[in-house]
Design a protein around this motif. Structure first.
Motif, PDB file in Angstrom:
ATOM      1  N   MET A   1       0.761  -0.947  -0.397  1.00 22.07           N
ATOM      2  CA  MET A   1      -0.114  -0.214  -0.113  1.00 22.07           C
ATOM      3  C   MET A   1       0.653   1.264   0.075  1.00 22.07           C
ATOM      4  SD  MET A   1      -2.686   1.248   2.950  1.00 22.07           S
ATOM      5  CE  MET A   1      -3.618  -0.502   3.163  1.00 22.07           C
ATOM      6  N   LYS A   2       0.711   2.349  -0.800  1.00 20.62           N
ATOM      7  CA  LYS A   2       1.343   3.610  -0.728  1.00 20.62           C
ATOM      8  C   LYS A   2       0.385   4.877  -0.369  1.00 20.62           C
ATOM      9  CE  LYS A   2       5.120   1.230  -2.496  1.00 20.62           C
ATOM     10  NZ  LYS A   2       6.302   1.427  -1.569  1.00 20.62           N
ATOM     11  N   LEU A   3       0.865   5.792   0.323  1.00 23.46           N
ATOM     12  CA  LEU A   3       0.072   7.282   0.271  1.00 23.46           C
ATOM     13  C   LEU A   3       0.544   8.614  -0.619  1.00 23.46           C
ATOM     14  CD1 LEU A   3      -2.158   9.007   1.541  1.00 23.46           C
ATOM     15  CD2 LEU A   3      -0.330   8.600   3.775  1.00 23.46           C
ATOM     16  N   ILE A   4       0.195   8.797  -1.973  1.00 27.52           N
ATOM     17  CA  ILE A   4       0.982   9.948  -2.587  1.00 27.52           C
ATOM     18  C   ILE A   4       0.208  11.272  -1.816  1.00 27.52           C
ATOM     19  CG2 ILE A   4       1.171  11.043  -4.770  1.00 27.52           C
ATOM     20  CD1 ILE A   4       1.313   7.653  -5.660  1.00 27.52           C
ATOM     21  N   ILE A   5       0.686  11.806  -1.872  1.00 30.64           N
ATOM     22  CA  ILE A   5      -0.273  13.338  -0.566  1.00 30.64           C
ATOM     23  C   ILE A   5       0.722  14.586  -1.471  1.00 30.64           C
ATOM     24  CG2 ILE A   5      -0.100  14.769   0.596  1.00 30.64           C
ATOM     25  CD1 ILE A   5       0.755  12.182   2.540  1.00 30.64           C
ATOM     26  N   GLY A   6      -0.455  15.494  -2.304  1.00 29.14           N
ATOM     27  CA  GLY A   6       0.358  15.955  -2.665  1.00 29.14           C
ATOM     28  C   GLY A   6      -0.803  17.785  -1.796  1.00 29.14           C
ATOM     29  N   LEU A   7       0.136  18.125  -1.718  1.00 30.47           N
ATOM     30  CA  LEU A   7       0.243  19.389  -0.804  1.00 30.47           C
ATOM     31  C   LEU A   7      -0.073  21.150  -1.524  1.00 30.47           C
ATOM     32  CD1 LEU A   7       2.727  19.468   1.592  1.00 30.47           C
ATOM     33  CD2 LEU A   7       0.541  17.942   2.166  1.00 30.47           C
ATOM     34  N   GLY A   8      -1.367  21.730  -1.524  1.00 29.57           N
ATOM     35  CA  GLY A   8      -1.957  23.317  -0.877  1.00 29.57           C
ATOM     36  C   GLY A   8      -2.846  23.193  -0.470  1.00 29.57           C
ATOM     37  N   ASN A   9      -3.080  24.505  -0.903  1.00 36.43           N
ATOM     38  CA  ASN A   9      -4.381  24.882  -0.140  1.00 36.43           C
ATOM     39  C   ASN A   9      -6.081  24.647  -0.790  1.00 36.43           C
ATOM     40  OD1 ASN A   9      -2.830  26.770   2.199  1.00 36.43           O
ATOM     41  ND2 ASN A   9      -2.582  27.748   0.112  1.00 36.43           N
ATOM     42  N   PRO A  10      -7.368  24.752  -0.136  1.00 40.39           N
ATOM     43  CA  PRO A  10      -7.847  23.987  -0.351  1.00 40.39           C
ATOM     44  C   PRO A  10      -8.457  25.720  -1.321  1.00 40.39           C
ATOM     45  CG  PRO A  10      -8.355  24.160   1.941  1.00 40.39           C
ATOM     46  CD  PRO A  10      -7.028  24.385   1.303  1.00 40.39           C
ATOM     47  N   GLY A  11     -10.196  25.700  -1.841  1.00 40.43           N
ATOM     48  CA  GLY A  11     -11.012  26.694  -2.191  1.00 40.43           C
ATOM     49  C   GLY A  11     -10.826  27.202  -4.079  1.00 40.43           C
ATOM     50  N   LYS A  12     -11.275  27.248  -4.592  1.00 42.20           N
ATOM     51  CA  LYS A  12     -11.196  27.590  -6.122  1.00 42.20           C
ATOM     52  C   LYS A  12      -9.829  28.973  -5.688  1.00 42.20           C
ATOM     53  CE  LYS A  12     -15.232  27.247  -7.505  1.00 42.20           C
ATOM     54  NZ  LYS A  12     -16.601  27.432  -8.166  1.00 42.20           N
ATOM     55  N   GLU A  13     -10.046  29.526  -4.939  1.00 40.97           N
ATOM     56  CA  GLU A  13      -9.496  30.941  -4.817  1.00 40.97           C
ATOM     57  C   GLU A  13      -7.335  31.197  -5.181  1.00 40.97           C
ATOM     58  OE1 GLU A  13     -10.679  30.965  -0.544  1.00 40.97           O
ATOM     59  OE2 GLU A  13     -10.834  30.655  -2.367  1.00 40.97           O
ATOM     60  N   TYR A  14      -7.668  29.630  -4.708  1.00 43.15           N
ATOM     61  CA  TYR A  14      -5.988  29.193  -4.563  1.00 43.15           C
ATOM     62  C   TYR A  14      -5.977  28.600  -5.878  1.00 43.15           C
ATOM     63  CZ  TYR A  14      -6.078  30.858  -0.130  1.00 43.15           C
ATOM     64  OH  TYR A  14      -6.577  32.015   1.500  1.00 43.15           O
ATOM     65  N   LYS A  15      -6.602  27.663  -6.815  1.00 42.02           N
ATOM     66  CA  LYS A  15      -6.607  26.950  -7.289  1.00 42.02           C
ATOM     67  C   LYS A  15      -5.439  27.718  -8.530  1.00 42.02           C
ATOM     68  CE  LYS A  15      -8.921  23.425 -10.978  1.00 42.02           C
ATOM     69  NZ  LYS A  15      -8.799  24.108 -12.478  1.00 42.02           N
ATOM     70  N   ASP A  16      -4.740  26.502  -8.787  1.00 44.67           N
ATOM     71  CA  ASP A  16      -3.708  26.855  -9.971  1.00 44.67           C
ATOM     72  C   ASP A  16      -2.620  27.570  -9.554  1.00 44.67           C
ATOM     73  OD1 ASP A  16      -4.342  25.406 -12.304  1.00 44.67           O
ATOM     74  OD2 ASP A  16      -5.801  26.943 -12.866  1.00 44.67           O
ATOM     75  N   THR A  17      -1.862  27.617  -8.569  1.00 44.86           N
ATOM     76  CA  THR A  17      -1.200  28.160  -7.860  1.00 44.86           C
ATOM     77  C   THR A  17      -0.049  28.076  -7.737  1.00 44.86           C
ATOM     78  OG1 THR A  17      -1.890  28.452  -5.080  1.00 44.86           O
ATOM     79  CG2 THR A  17      -3.108  30.573  -6.280  1.00 44.86           C
ATOM     80  N   ARG A  18       1.068  28.639  -6.932  1.00 48.60           N
ATOM     81  CA  ARG A  18       2.490  28.067  -6.825  1.00 48.60           C
ATOM     82  C   ARG A  18       2.071  27.191  -5.699  1.00 48.60           C
ATOM     83  NH1 ARG A  18       3.899  33.261  -8.573  1.00 48.60           N
ATOM     84  NH2 ARG A  18       5.214  32.831 -10.678  1.00 48.60           N
ATOM     85  N   HIS A  19       1.655  27.786  -4.746  1.00 54.89           N
ATOM     86  CA  HIS A  19       1.786  27.035  -3.478  1.00 54.89           C
ATOM     87  C   HIS A  19       0.796  25.451  -3.610  1.00 54.89           C
ATOM     88  CE1 HIS A  19       3.009  27.253   0.545  1.00 54.89           C
ATOM     89  NE2 HIS A  19       1.821  27.796   0.741  1.00 54.89           N
ATOM     90  N   ASN A  20      -0.246  25.268  -5.089  1.00 54.40           N
ATOM     91  CA  ASN A  20      -0.714  24.261  -4.288  1.00 54.40           C
ATOM     92  C   ASN A  20      -0.459  22.940  -5.713  1.00 54.40           C
ATOM     93  OD1 ASN A  20      -2.721  25.429  -3.092  1.00 54.40           O
ATOM     94  ND2 ASN A  20      -4.053  25.067  -4.230  1.00 54.40           N
ATOM     95  N   ILE A  21       0.679  23.369  -5.998  1.00 55.14           N
ATOM     96  CA  ILE A  21       1.278  22.287  -6.865  1.00 55.14           C
ATOM     97  C   ILE A  21       1.681  21.080  -6.720  1.00 55.14           C
ATOM     98  CG2 ILE A  21       4.174  22.461  -6.378  1.00 55.14           C
ATOM     99  CD1 ILE A  21       2.808  22.805  -9.894  1.00 55.14           C
ATOM    100  N   GLY A  22       1.808  20.687  -5.250  1.00 53.54           N
ATOM    101  CA  GLY A  22       1.371  18.947  -5.185  1.00 53.54           C
ATOM    102  C   GLY A  22       0.093  19.052  -5.012  1.00 53.54           C
ATOM    103  N   PHE A  23      -1.315  19.622  -5.057  1.00 53.35           N
ATOM    104  CA  PHE A  23      -2.578  19.386  -5.788  1.00 53.35           C
ATOM    105  C   PHE A  23      -2.586  19.684  -7.102  1.00 53.35           C
ATOM    106  CE2 PHE A  23      -5.773  21.674  -2.119  1.00 53.35           C
ATOM    107  CZ  PHE A  23      -4.872  20.723  -0.961  1.00 53.35           C
TER     108      PHE A  23
END
Length: 188
Positions: A1-23
């Motif tokens: 079993m493997k857990l793959i995690i992508g970091l970011g902030n929830p919400g439309k205002e954060y979509k496609d921001t630099r900080h949401n590259i993990g998402f």
């Protein structure tokens, strides 16, 4: 079993921001391997699939970046996963130029609050993919920078990185020797 995690902030205002590259990486990987059954679980959005003989759990913490560890520790504890070899975290790194990637098997947070939160919950021994987003011009501008969007030319480098991240994640599922993956992709 493997857990793959992508970091970011929830919400439309954060979509496609630099900080949401993990998402973005998790979404692209999920689309690529056919994960569509995402649910709210572990203070995050979780998708599961059997892939190449492994059960994969894809996690996007919804706790906001600085509290990512609250979500990660719940998933790690529920599935009884060994962080040193069975999870990988994808996140943005201002200390790397745009277009650069670095895989590390363990280490400090390097000033990244999401990683700092995860370390406080599960320790610092977990694989990670650091995605270069470049530096802001000043310390005061950092928040606006990480919450800003990529320029058109930067987007081309980021899209290329996302393609490489898909290959890394695919190999992470089947390759027991994580150092081999690190050596292969840390060449840039």
């Amino acid at each position: 079993m493997k857990l793959i995690i992508g970091l970011g902030n929830p919400g439309k205002e954060y979509k496609d921001t630099r900080h949401n590259i993990g998402f973005a990486a998790i979404k692209k990987f999920a689309d690529d391997i056919g994960v569509s059954n995402f649910k709210n679980k572990f203070k995050g959005i979780v998708g599961e699939i059997n892939y190449k003989g492994e059960k994969l759990i894809l996690l996007q913490p919804q706790t906001f970046m600085n509290l990512s560890g609250n979500s990660v520790v719940e998933a790690v504890n529920f599935y009884k996963i060994n962080p040193e070899k069975d999870i990988i975290v994808v996140y943005d790194d201002m200390d790397l130029d745009i277009g650069k990637l670095r895989i590390r098997l363990k280490g400090s947070a390097g000033g990244h609050n999401g990683i700092k939160s995860i370390i406080s919950h599960i320790g610092d021994k977990f694989p990670r993919i650091k995605v270069g987003i470049g530096k802001s011009k000043s310390r005061e501008a950092t928040v606006n920078y990480v919450l800003g969007r990529f320029s058109k030319s930067e987007r081309e480098d980021i899209d290329e990185n996302l393609t490489v991240i898909l290959k890394i994640l695919d190999e992470f599922v089947t390759e027991e020797n994580l150092e081999k993956i690190m050596c292969k992709y840390n060449k840039k």
